[in-house]
Scaffold this motif. Sequence first.
Motif, short mmCIF file in Angstrom:
data_model
loop_
_atom_site.label_atom_id
_atom_site.label_comp_id
_atom_site.label_asym_id
_atom_site.label_seq_id
_atom_site.Cartn_x
_atom_site.Cartn_y
_atom_site.Cartn_z
N ARG A 89 0.93 -1.17 -0.08
CA ARG A 89 -0.06 -0.21 -0.16
C ARG A 89 0.83 1.24 -0.09
O ARG A 89 1.65 1.60 0.82
CB ARG A 89 -1.04 0.07 1.15
CG ARG A 89 -1.94 0.83 1.44
CD ARG A 89 -2.03 2.28 0.64
NE ARG A 89 -3.11 2.90 0.94
CZ ARG A 89 -3.62 4.28 0.39
NH1 ARG A 89 -2.80 4.68 -0.43
NH2 ARG A 89 -4.52 4.73 0.90
N ASN A 90 0.51 2.00 -1.03
CA ASN A 90 1.63 3.28 -0.91
C ASN A 90 0.50 4.32 -1.36
O ASN A 90 -0.56 4.17 -1.63
CB ASN A 90 2.43 3.34 -2.45
CG ASN A 90 3.67 2.34 -2.20
OD1 ASN A 90 4.44 2.23 -1.34
ND2 ASN A 90 3.88 1.19 -3.08
N ASN A 91 1.02 5.49 -0.76
CA ASN A 91 0.42 6.86 -0.86
C ASN A 91 0.92 7.66 -2.03
O ASN A 91 0.18 8.43 -2.34
CB ASN A 91 0.24 7.37 0.54
CG ASN A 91 -0.75 6.72 1.42
OD1 ASN A 91 -1.87 7.10 1.44
ND2 ASN A 91 -0.29 5.57 2.20
N ILE A 236 9.74 -2.35 -1.37
CA ILE A 236 8.44 -1.76 -1.61
C ILE A 236 7.88 -1.67 -0.10
O ILE A 236 6.83 -0.90 -0.08
CB ILE A 236 7.49 -2.70 -2.53
CG1 ILE A 236 6.47 -1.34 -2.92
CG2 ILE A 236 6.97 -3.65 -1.88
CD1 ILE A 236 6.90 -0.28 -3.67
N ASN A 237 8.15 -2.64 0.63
CA ASN A 237 7.62 -2.46 2.14
C ASN A 237 8.43 -1.75 3.07
O ASN A 237 8.29 -1.77 4.19
CB ASN A 237 7.55 -4.05 2.56
CG ASN A 237 6.57 -4.80 1.79
OD1 ASN A 237 7.15 -5.84 1.04
ND2 ASN A 237 5.06 -4.48 1.76
N SER A 253 2.86 2.63 10.32
CA SER A 253 3.87 1.97 10.29
C SER A 253 4.76 2.59 9.11
O SER A 253 4.56 2.18 7.81
CB SER A 253 3.94 0.66 10.24
OG SER A 253 3.31 0.01 11.36
N TYR A 276 -8.01 8.11 7.77
CA TYR A 276 -7.92 7.05 8.93
C TYR A 276 -8.37 7.40 10.13
O TYR A 276 -8.20 7.45 11.39
CB TYR A 276 -6.35 6.78 9.29
CG TYR A 276 -5.67 6.19 8.00
CD1 TYR A 276 -5.72 5.07 7.52
CD2 TYR A 276 -4.96 7.21 7.29
CE1 TYR A 276 -5.28 4.68 6.44
CE2 TYR A 276 -4.35 6.77 6.23
CZ TYR A 276 -4.60 5.50 5.69
OH TYR A 276 -4.01 5.12 4.36
N1 LIG Z 1 6.61 6.17 3.87
C1 LIG Z 1 5.45 5.57 3.83
N2 LIG Z 1 4.82 4.86 4.56
C2 LIG Z 1 3.73 3.99 4.62
C3 LIG Z 1 2.82 4.48 3.55
C4 LIG Z 1 3.17 4.99 2.73
O1 LIG Z 1 2.60 5.22 1.47
N3 LIG Z 1 4.63 5.81 2.74
N4 LIG Z 1 1.49 3.73 3.38
C5 LIG Z 1 1.00 3.34 4.72
C6 LIG Z 1 -0.10 2.59 4.82
S1 LIG Z 1 -1.42 3.25 4.43
C7 LIG Z 1 -0.17 1.28 4.85
S2 LIG Z 1 -1.27 0.49 4.91
C8 LIG Z 1 1.24 0.46 5.09
C9 LIG Z 1 1.12 -0.51 4.04
O2 LIG Z 1 2.39 -1.06 4.05
P1 LIG Z 1 3.12 -2.25 3.02
O3 LIG Z 1 3.22 -1.42 1.88
O4 LIG Z 1 4.50 -2.81 3.60
O5 LIG Z 1 2.03 -3.22 3.06
O6 LIG Z 1 2.27 1.19 5.13
C10 LIG Z 1 2.03 2.53 5.68
N5 LIG Z 1 3.32 3.36 5.59
#
Ligand SMILES: Nc1nc2c(c(=O)[nH]1)N[C@H]1C(S)=C(S)[C@@H](COP(=O)(O)O)O[C@H]1N2
Length: 415
Positions: A89-91, A236-237, A253, A276
């Motif tokens: 999940r990336n933003n 990616i995590n 996280s 959230y």
């Molecule tokens: N730097 C950063 N941390 C982030 C995010 C992000 O987009 N950038 N997305 C968050 C969200 S909404 C979620 S659900 C989790 C997803 O972690 P994953 O991509 O390792 O599954 O990371 C969180 N931490």
Amino acid sequence: MKNSIESEGQITESRRGFFTKVGITLLGVSALPFLGNFAGSVALANELPAYRLKDKKMLRYHGEKPLTAETEIYALDTDFTKPENFFIRNNGEPPSMDKIKARMQKGWTLEISGESVKEPKTYTLDELKKKFKHYTYALTLECGGNGRGEVIPSTKGTQWGYGAVACGRWTGVRVRDVLEDCGIKDNAVYIGYYGIDIKLTGEEESPISRGVPIKKALEDETLIAWSYEGKDIPWINGYPLRLVCGGYPASASGKWLSKIVVRDKIHDGAKMLTSYKVPVEPVRPGDFNYKGEMRIIESMPVKSIITNIKNEDKIKAKKEFEVRGKAWAGELEVDEIYVSVDYGVTWIKGEVQKPVNRLAWQKWSTKVKIPTKGYYEIWARAVDSEGKSQPMVLAQWNPNGYLNNACHRVNVMGV
Ligand SMILES: Nc1nc2c(c(=O)[nH]1)N[C@H]1C(S)=C(S)[C@@H](COP(=O)(O)O)O[C@H]1N2
Ligand SMILES: [Mo]
């Protein structure tokens, strides 16, 4: 290890053949007779998209920009989620491996600052590893929007099935040890994280900068981690460093962690204003104009998944078979699990194992029978240590479609 991290950063071409073979017969997700837990946007896609990551094959991709993908539930049958099966999940735009490596050549740094820190400091990754004691905990990370694909009326946002969840062993140092090394002022109420990903628009700004209350930050299990399941964190995590706050929405996280701020108020970084959050008072389903008070999601609600049976599986009628899966309850424990094969009319109590540590998901299993040939659904329902059960339907509709912990169900054919 170097290779696996690098190859994850490469995007490979779609291979229709892979999905045709594995996808249709093994994944069995092509046609669903009910608006099931996989009614999400790509549930009917029968090929992996071109933008998928080479090492993340067991994922169901939702979108490219930002890159999002959930894990096929059956891939969560292992005790801990394998790195290659960890959801995405990336933003914003993740940092390229080249960008990460360039930073690592100088030494990846983590800055600790903010108005409620006594002495701001910057540590290199090596210093963190040398200076502080290492801890390993299995921690459950679940996206706050996991299950949104089934929210009715549907809401904006990734239409997740139930696979935006993972649990595995993270190794790192305690946030508490690091913050105490800098000194925490009495007025500290929250921490916030920053990573090195940027906005989708290309602006060099954090697309997300969230955090947790100071109390949560100072818990034993809240880590600054560099390892997942005994390996470097997948690119990616969050490689090479991640804040890990189990039991809270995974948005807490922070990946590609470069800075933690200690705040004297609730952190006001990107995506802290409206994301959230859920209404304090229940709202009528579909009321997108709700303007009332909202609260930040903290501990995630109780939930369970069935991991050894897939939709469309054929099951021998009148014969006992095992149903197993995982259950978790945010900051609480799961006490009980029940399985039904008759839409909740009767429930069979299963066995739930203790978590390996606080905030880790729990394995459960039971044996059930379907009485005749024909169409059945298997439902699972967990109950947490405060006696709260998963509901059968979305417990409280909210405009962003968060916290859907309705029972997971799988349809099978009795033969
Ligand atoms: N730097 C950063 N941390 C982030 C995010 C992000 O987009 N950038 N997305 C968050 C969200 S909404 C979620 S659900 C989790 C997803 O972690 P994953 O991509 O390792 O599954 O990371 C969180 N931490
Ligand atoms: Mo998320």
